[in-house]
Design an enzyme around this catalytic site. Sequence first.
Site, PDB file in Angstrom:
ATOM      1  N   ASP A  26       0.862  -1.172   0.000  1.00 23.34           N
ATOM      2  CA  ASP A  26       0.000   0.000   0.000  1.00 23.34           C
ATOM      3  C   ASP A  26       0.903   1.228   0.000  1.00 23.34           C
ATOM      4  O   ASP A  26       1.837   1.308   0.811  1.00 23.34           O
ATOM      5  CB  ASP A  26      -0.891  -0.008   1.247  1.00 23.34           C
ATOM      6  CG  ASP A  26      -1.890   1.118   1.247  1.00 23.34           C
ATOM      7  OD1 ASP A  26      -2.834   1.055   0.444  1.00 23.34           O
ATOM      8  OD2 ASP A  26      -1.715   2.066   2.038  1.00 23.34           O
ATOM      9  N   ASP A  71      -4.166   2.430  -4.691  1.00 23.30           N
ATOM     10  CA  ASP A  71      -2.724   2.478  -4.453  1.00 23.30           C
ATOM     11  C   ASP A  71      -2.190   1.166  -3.878  1.00 23.30           C
ATOM     12  O   ASP A  71      -1.202   1.143  -3.175  1.00 23.30           O
ATOM     13  CB  ASP A  71      -2.382   3.639  -3.521  1.00 23.30           C
ATOM     14  CG  ASP A  71      -3.021   3.509  -2.150  1.00 23.30           C
ATOM     15  OD1 ASP A  71      -3.908   2.645  -1.970  1.00 23.30           O
ATOM     16  OD2 ASP A  71      -2.629   4.268  -1.244  1.00 23.30           O
TER      17      ASP A  71
END
Length: 121
Positions: A26, A71
Amino acid sequence: MSLQKVLGRLLAGERSKRPISVALFDLDSFKDVNDTLGHSVGDQLLVEVGQRFIEATSARANVQVFRLGGDEFVLVVPECGDPRVIGEIVDIVLDRLARNFEINEHSVRAGGSAGIVDRAE
């Protein structure tokens, strides 16, 4: 091929007994990049992050890189159930992500965090 198909094949049938490692990444500040510099910079950041994943894992032929969404990125490493090996790969990727990205005259710092799961034989 999609992440779902790759994992489905690796976890089904006779292959389900073989080792596998998966790492989920992440980006730490992606929302801030979009909010402060705009979505075009955010989009370019994602492209460059993907490139760094590919560069960081290119020495290992069996590593597959996927963008999960937003993301989040996933690495799948078949035939790897050793936490040290996947840990080394994750460290290399995180090191590459910690380096600044130069995008449209902006120096962008992304960084990231990762979680690992592996299954040994």
